[in-house]
Each structure stands twice: as C-alpha cells, then as structure tokens.
Design a protein around this motif. Structure first.
Motif, short mmCIF file in Angstrom:
data_model
loop_
_atom_site.label_atom_id
_atom_site.label_comp_id
_atom_site.label_asym_id
_atom_site.label_seq_id
_atom_site.Cartn_x
_atom_site.Cartn_y
_atom_site.Cartn_z
N VAL A 55 1.10 -0.82 -0.13
CA VAL A 55 -0.25 0.03 -0.04
C VAL A 55 0.54 1.14 0.31
O VAL A 55 2.07 1.64 0.59
N GLN A 56 0.59 2.37 -0.74
CA GLN A 56 1.23 3.40 -0.78
C GLN A 56 0.03 4.64 -0.58
O GLN A 56 -1.14 4.97 -0.95
N TYR A 57 0.32 5.49 0.69
CA TYR A 57 -0.32 6.22 1.30
C TYR A 57 -0.36 7.68 0.62
O TYR A 57 1.34 7.65 0.20
N PRO A 58 -0.90 8.06 0.59
CA PRO A 58 -0.46 9.86 0.05
C PRO A 58 0.77 10.62 0.80
O PRO A 58 0.78 10.75 2.42
N GLY A 59 1.96 10.69 0.06
CA GLY A 59 3.17 10.87 0.85
C GLY A 59 4.07 10.11 1.63
O GLY A 59 5.09 10.32 1.15
N GLN A 60 4.05 9.10 1.22
CA GLN A 60 4.47 8.09 1.71
C GLN A 60 4.82 7.20 1.30
O GLN A 60 5.02 6.55 -0.43
N HIS A 61 5.61 5.87 1.67
CA HIS A 61 6.85 5.00 0.72
C HIS A 61 5.41 4.06 0.70
O HIS A 61 4.91 3.50 1.59
N LEU A 62 5.91 2.56 -0.36
CA LEU A 62 5.08 2.31 -0.08
C LEU A 62 5.47 0.63 0.59
O LEU A 62 6.59 0.85 1.30
N GLN A 63 4.81 0.06 1.57
CA GLN A 63 4.60 -0.63 2.65
C GLN A 63 3.66 -1.84 2.47
O GLN A 63 3.43 -1.91 1.96
N LEU A 64 4.55 -2.80 3.09
CA LEU A 64 3.56 -4.32 3.08
C LEU A 64 2.58 -3.39 3.98
O LEU A 64 2.51 -3.45 5.25
N LEU A 65 1.39 -4.85 3.43
CA LEU A 65 -0.07 -5.14 3.86
C LEU A 65 0.00 -5.79 4.90
O LEU A 65 -0.19 -6.43 5.60
N LEU A 66 0.29 -7.08 3.57
CA LEU A 66 0.77 -8.86 3.90
C LEU A 66 0.93 -9.11 3.27
O LEU A 66 1.36 -8.85 1.46
N LYS A 67 1.51 -10.82 3.02
CA LYS A 67 1.94 -11.43 2.44
C LYS A 67 1.53 -12.74 2.54
O LYS A 67 0.84 -13.62 4.15
N TYR A 68 1.65 -13.07 1.71
CA TYR A 68 1.70 -15.15 1.61
C TYR A 68 2.52 -16.03 1.25
O TYR A 68 2.70 -15.78 -0.18
N PHE A 69 2.98 -17.14 2.17
CA PHE A 69 4.14 -17.81 1.04
C PHE A 69 3.57 -19.40 1.77
O PHE A 69 4.34 -20.24 0.98
N SER A 70 3.34 -19.56 2.58
CA SER A 70 2.57 -21.11 2.59
C SER A 70 1.66 -21.45 3.76
O SER A 70 1.35 -19.79 4.18
N GLY A 71 1.03 -22.63 3.78
CA GLY A 71 0.23 -22.60 5.14
C GLY A 71 -1.37 -22.21 4.63
O GLY A 71 -1.76 -22.02 3.53
N ASP A 72 -2.03 -21.37 5.99
CA ASP A 72 -3.47 -21.06 5.62
C ASP A 72 -3.28 -20.33 4.61
O ASP A 72 -2.73 -19.24 4.64
N PRO A 73 -4.46 -20.46 3.57
CA PRO A 73 -4.65 -18.98 2.70
C PRO A 73 -5.27 -17.73 3.07
O PRO A 73 -4.95 -17.15 2.05
N LEU A 74 -5.80 -17.65 4.19
CA LEU A 74 -6.42 -16.29 5.00
C LEU A 74 -5.14 -16.03 4.97
O LEU A 74 -5.25 -16.07 6.26
N VAL A 75 -4.47 -14.86 5.00
CA VAL A 75 -3.82 -13.91 5.56
C VAL A 75 -4.23 -12.75 6.29
O VAL A 75 -5.33 -11.62 5.78
N LYS A 76 -4.46 -12.54 7.63
CA LYS A 76 -4.54 -11.21 8.03
C LYS A 76 -3.32 -10.54 7.65
O LYS A 76 -1.72 -11.15 8.75
#
Lengths: 115, 115
Positions: free
Chosen positions: A37-58
């Motif tokens: 996510v990139q909020y106005p005037g801010q850097h890109l930052q990670l919201l969430l990621k999936y790499f294995s396991g539970d397919p529902l990621v918070k």
C-alpha cells in the motif's frame, strides 16, 4: 513471464463500506503473494503476504487476503473501510521455485474513501 | 529506526545528460532492489543485489543503465545519455534476508524528469 492483473484501477467507496480488490496472476506453480500500500505522500509498505500455510492471511489495519490457487487469485478485503484507507494498493507475485526474488507488480488500484 | 533513503528526491535532466541516483538501504539488509515506476503503473524490476553481487540485471532497459553496490551497502543507479522515456520514479527497496518471501522496505523514490 509472470503477469499480475488488478482489474479495478479506481475504486471509490463511502466510509464503512466493504472492500474487495481483485488480483489475479498467471503462473501455475508455487508462488509468494504480496499486497503493498502507498498512502498519499508516503513510501510503499507491506500490507500482508502469503508464502505457505493458511490461505487466509491477515495483515495490518484490518486487511486480509485469501489465496485461491484454483483461481490464481489473491484478493484483498476489508469489511469496513475508513477515510484513512485512501491509498494506492499494489498486488505482487514472485516464483520461489525458480529461486526468484523478483516480484512482478500489478499496475495498482487507487482507492478513495469518502468520509 | 532509519528506513531506506534515496537522493535526490527530484532530478530534472536535459536529454543526453548523465544522472546518478543514490540509495541508502536499511543497515544490515542483504538484498537491494531497484525498480522503475512510470506514471499510473506498478513498479517494474530493474536489478537486484545480494550484498555487493549483482545477481539479476535482466530488467535494465538498455546498456545506458548501470547499477553498483561496491561495498554491499549504498547503491547507485546511473543512467547515461538520458532520454525522455527514462522519465519515471525510481524506487529502491531492501530486505533483511536473501529469501524469496522476505518483506521489501521501500524508499521514497527519486522522480526523474528528462526534458
């Protein structure tokens, strides 16, 4: 080559509405999936990621995403958006089997939330 | 702690000039990535370093683009004989480990305008 599709380029919602942003990718093997996510005037930052396991990621700020392998999708959801969620959202995918550290990004979805 | 920093934040160049863009990653981060982001698009991969080794430069659009990270920390992206199509935001990101699903931390970007 991997491709990532974000079908909604612009989304406008009122506060408290529910959000779902689509992300589809082309590669059929093992993938790592990210929402940034990139909020106005801010850097890109990670919201969430999936790499294995539970397919529902918070992730942060009440966001979640579901990996559906059969649909090659990783849609981002939030049950009730706030004005502060106004931002640009990017989906990204990489292919770890090939040793690839290089994510392919979608073109982004611009979300505007009206108070 | 300090995040990824980039300088300059804005650069205007006349066509044909050479430019150098600097990235200071988070201290101790092994991996460093450069991306190019055109207006209305997602970031596109340019090149990737693991410490001082440039492991992938497949995204560099031409031989006018050159990147280095000689001591495994600060990196410089150099563009020779700039062209108008080089106008974009250049993003740098670093990650702590050399694994495919590690979080990338992005800098603010350098907006390059070639006249």
């Amino acid at each position: 080559a991997q491709s990532v599709s974000q079908h909604n380029h612009h989304v406008i919602l009122s506060e408290a509405a529910s959000l779902e942003l689509g992300c589809n990718y082309s590669y059929g093997g093992t993938v790592n999936l990210f929402w940034y996510v990139q909020y106005p005037g801010q850097h890109l930052q990670l919201l969430l990621k999936y790499f294995s396991g539970d397919p529902l990621v918070k992730g942060i700020k009440g966001f979640e995403a579901e990996f559906i392998k059969s649909k090659f999708s990783f849609n981002l959801r939030k049950p009730s958006v706030q004005w502060s969620d106004t931002a640009e959202y990017f989906c990204a995918v990489n292919e770890p089997a090939g040793g690839s550290y290089i994510p392919t990004f979608g073109r982004g979805t611009s979300l505007i939330v009206h108070p | 702690g300090a995040g990824v920093s980039q300088s300059p934040r804005y650069k205007v160049a006349k066509r044909g000039q050479d430019v150098a863009l600097r990235c200071d990653p988070i201290s101790g981060h092994v991996s460093l990535f450069w991306y190019q982001q055109a207006l209305g698009q997602g970031p596109e991969f340019l090149t990737y370093f693991q410490n001082e080794a440039q492991l992938d430069k497949s995204g560099l659009p031409s031989d006018r683009f050159f990147a280095e990270r000689p001591e495994g920390s600060v990196s410089t992206l150099k563009i020779q004989r700039t062209q108008q199509e080089d106008s974009a935001v250049y993003l740098c990101a670093s990650s702590q480990r050399d694994i495919t699903f590690d979080t990338q931390y992005f800098g603010p970007g350098t907006r390059l305008t070639v006249l």
